[in-house]
Design a protein around this motif. Structure first.
Motif, PDB file in Angstrom:
ATOM      1  N   CYS A 119      15.539  -3.675  -5.241  1.00  0.00           N
ATOM      2  CA  CYS A 119      14.721  -3.431  -4.053  1.00  0.00           C
ATOM      3  C   CYS A 119      13.434  -4.246  -4.095  1.00  0.00           C
ATOM      4  O   CYS A 119      13.032  -4.864  -3.101  1.00  0.00           O
ATOM      5  CB  CYS A 119      14.400  -1.942  -3.949  1.00  0.00           C
ATOM      6  N   MET A 120      12.773  -4.294  -5.241  1.00  0.00           N
ATOM      7  CA  MET A 120      11.528  -5.048  -5.368  1.00  0.00           C
ATOM      8  C   MET A 120      11.757  -6.532  -5.125  1.00  0.00           C
ATOM      9  O   MET A 120      10.958  -7.202  -4.465  1.00  0.00           O
ATOM     10  CB  MET A 120      10.932  -4.811  -6.756  1.00  0.00           C
ATOM     11  N   LEU A 121      12.856  -7.057  -5.646  1.00  0.00           N
ATOM     12  CA  LEU A 121      13.143  -8.483  -5.492  1.00  0.00           C
ATOM     13  C   LEU A 121      13.476  -8.816  -4.037  1.00  0.00           C
ATOM     14  O   LEU A 121      13.067  -9.857  -3.516  1.00  0.00           O
ATOM     15  CB  LEU A 121      14.309  -8.871  -6.407  1.00  0.00           C
ATOM     16  N   VAL A 122      14.206  -7.943  -3.371  1.00  0.00           N
ATOM     17  CA  VAL A 122      14.547  -8.163  -1.960  1.00  0.00           C
ATOM     18  C   VAL A 122      13.280  -8.153  -1.101  1.00  0.00           C
ATOM     19  O   VAL A 122      13.116  -9.003  -0.210  1.00  0.00           O
ATOM     20  CB  VAL A 122      15.551  -7.096  -1.486  1.00  0.00           C
ATOM     21  N   LEU A 168       0.816  -1.211   0.000  1.00  0.00           N
ATOM     22  CA  LEU A 168       0.000   0.000   0.000  1.00  0.00           C
ATOM     23  C   LEU A 168       0.853   1.266   0.000  1.00  0.00           C
ATOM     24  O   LEU A 168       0.367   2.342  -0.342  1.00  0.00           O
ATOM     25  CB  LEU A 168      -0.920   0.009   1.217  1.00  0.00           C
ATOM     26  N   MET A 169       2.101   1.117   0.396  1.00  0.00           N
ATOM     27  CA  MET A 169       2.968   2.299   0.421  1.00  0.00           C
ATOM     28  C   MET A 169       3.215   2.895  -0.969  1.00  0.00           C
ATOM     29  O   MET A 169       3.196   4.122  -1.118  1.00  0.00           O
ATOM     30  CB  MET A 169       4.282   1.955   1.103  1.00  0.00           C
ATOM     31  N   MET A 177      11.582  -2.106   4.604  1.00  0.00           N
ATOM     32  CA  MET A 177      12.384  -1.785   3.428  1.00  0.00           C
ATOM     33  C   MET A 177      11.550  -1.011   2.411  1.00  0.00           C
ATOM     34  O   MET A 177      12.024  -0.048   1.801  1.00  0.00           O
ATOM     35  CB  MET A 177      12.921  -3.086   2.813  1.00  0.00           C
ATOM     36  N   SER A 178      10.294  -1.419   2.221  1.00  0.00           N
ATOM     37  CA  SER A 178       9.404  -0.688   1.315  1.00  0.00           C
ATOM     38  C   SER A 178       9.192   0.742   1.795  1.00  0.00           C
ATOM     39  O   SER A 178       9.207   1.696   0.994  1.00  0.00           O
ATOM     40  CB  SER A 178       8.049  -1.398   1.223  1.00  0.00           C
TER      41      SER A 178
END
Length: 455
Positions: free
Chosen positions: A369-372, A248-249, A388-389
């Motif tokens: 970042c998306m994969l992590v 949602l962020m 992290m998000s």
């Protein structure tokens, strides 16, 4: 890792990912085609559609958060040999997820005027948005139900059917878009709402097909659901809650970003909307990996095989960086021609060219970042993935974007957003290195026991 083992791992990753890559490419491609057709209606309809993107991403964020929990819990149950539990989980999460998205769509329809007004829509744009918003919410609900069923297939290792159906629904939307938007013969078409109805019809047809296939599978249960709900509600919320908040962020950040862009003019809003659609299309390989990799990681988690986890994540990150950097640089070179293809107004084309040149090469870091974050949800670190998000958006991306817009207008905004992506990618890479370093080197029996207890 030996060369033969690395080659085998890479081949398996390719087999798991390529169907989803083709499917996601088709799915996101038709969203971009929607915007390209709408741009032919004029700058005002395109700007109206662009104002709805953050709320559409809000719905997608909720459905993806629930889908992450679906894939994680079912794949962990399968990895631990609990097939009956996997069936019960599949039945519960698909039904609960469908009801949740329906309730969210109702709330977003009821609150549309204050929301879009706060996003910067003026009195001339609000009627255009209202005509489009109802069919778009219906299409979003159909797409969410379809996504939950796709998640069930992926959790059982079947990425081919979801990939094929994404292509089929995209082709159906592509055929319906010009007919419903512009009409045929004496019929003048529906204009902007026609794009949403084309999507709804395409998703509805896809849903009929996958429900028929699901009924003939052995992945659902009819008994023991109440007991399973009592046992699994807490672990499901433990994964879905942080994952959903993390998903949602980006819509919240998109709302804040478009409110900044709205101050730069209608053409900039339209260009930003096209760039947002192009962003998801450019990240197709990353998005496919965030769908195909977590079930695989979940099985490794259930079996306690952390050596395989490290090898998978390392390979996936290398692929993402190489692919996104090469693609981003190529599209930056082709930016003027790409903008001419997508935008009708010369002013919008100029702004879109600027955004493409700065933003797309930075998606290599964004992909990391998306994969992590996706891997963190699959491996039992949902809270860290959520943080992290949050750090990516509210520590790196938005402050750099706002500062850039304040200092240099649209050019500064583009440079700031690119810098925020790079900082987020570096931060995510360091986080994953630290988390994996805490695990034992070979993931022995003790690690397996702990993993089974968590499941």
């Amino acid at each position: 890792m030996p060369v033969a083992a690395a080659s085998s791992l890479g081949l398996t990753l390719w087999r798991q990912t390529w169907p989803m890559t083709i499917g996601v490419l088709a799915l996101l491609g038709f969203q971009l085609v929607d915007s390209a057709f709408v741009s032919r209606l004029g700058t005002a309809p395109l700007a109206a559609q662009s104002f709805t993107f953050p709320l559409t991403f809000l719905i997608i964020g909720v459905q993806v958060g629930l889908g992450i929990a679906i894939a994680a819990l079912i794949s962990r149950a399968l990895g631990a040999g609990e097939v009956a539990r996997a069936r019960r989980l599949g039945t519960l999460v698909v039904s609960v997820g469908s009801v949740t998205i329906a309730l969210l769509a109702i709330v977003l329809w009821w609150a549309q005027v204050p929301i879009f007004t706060r996003l910067g829509a003026d009195t001339a744009t609000l009627p255009l948005i209202r005509a489009y918003w109802a069919p778009q919410l219906f299409a979003a609900w159909l797409g969410a139900v379809l996504y939950f069923i796709y998640s069930l297939f992926r959790a059982h290792g079947d990425t081919r059917l979801p990939g094929k159906m994404m292509v089929v629904t995209s082709l159906a939307n592509l055929a319906l878009d010009p007919l419903l938007i512009f009409g045929v013969g004496p019929w003048s078409g529906l204009g902007l709402p026609g794009a949403a109805w084309a999507t709804a019809i395409a998703f509805g047809c896809g849903l009929l097909v996958v429900v028929g296939r699901l009924r003939h599978s052995d992945w659902l249960a009819r008994s023991g659901l109440r007991q399973e709900l009592a046992v699994s509600a807490r672990p499901f919320i433990g994964i879905a809650g942080p994952a959903m908040i993390g998903q949602l962020m980006p819509p919240l950040a998109a709302m804040l970003a478009i409110s900044v862009v709205a101050g730069l003019g209608e053409a900039s809003v339209a260009a930003w909307g096209l760039a947002s659609r192009l962003e998801t299309l450019a990240l197709v390989v990353v998005l496919a990996m965030t769908m195909s990799l977590p079930p695989w990681l979940g099985r490794c988690y259930g079996a306690g095989d952390w050596q395989q986890v490290r090898e998978l994540i390392g390979l996936a990150l290398r692929v993402v960086v190489a692919w996104q950097l090469g693609l981003g640089l190529l599209l930056a070179i082709l930016a003027p021609w790409l903008a001419q293809l997508l935008a009708g107004s010369p002013e919008v084309r100029g702004d879109l060219t600027l955004l493409i040149r700065f933003l797309l090469p930075s998606y290599a870091a964004l992909g990391v970042c998306m994969l992590v974050v996706s891997a963190g949800n699959a491996l039992g670190w949902p809270l860290r993935a959520m943080l992290m998000s949050a750090a990516r958006l509210f520590v790196c991306y938005l402050p750099c974007l706002w500062l850039g817009a304040w200092l240099g207008g649209l050019a500064g905004l583009a440079m700031g957003a690119a810098l925020g992506n790079v900082l987020a990618g570096l931060m995510a890479w360091q986080l994953m290195r630290r988390l994996l370093a805490r695990r034992g080197h070979d993931g022995g029996p003790e690690s397996k026991l702990l993993a089974r207890e968590r499941t």
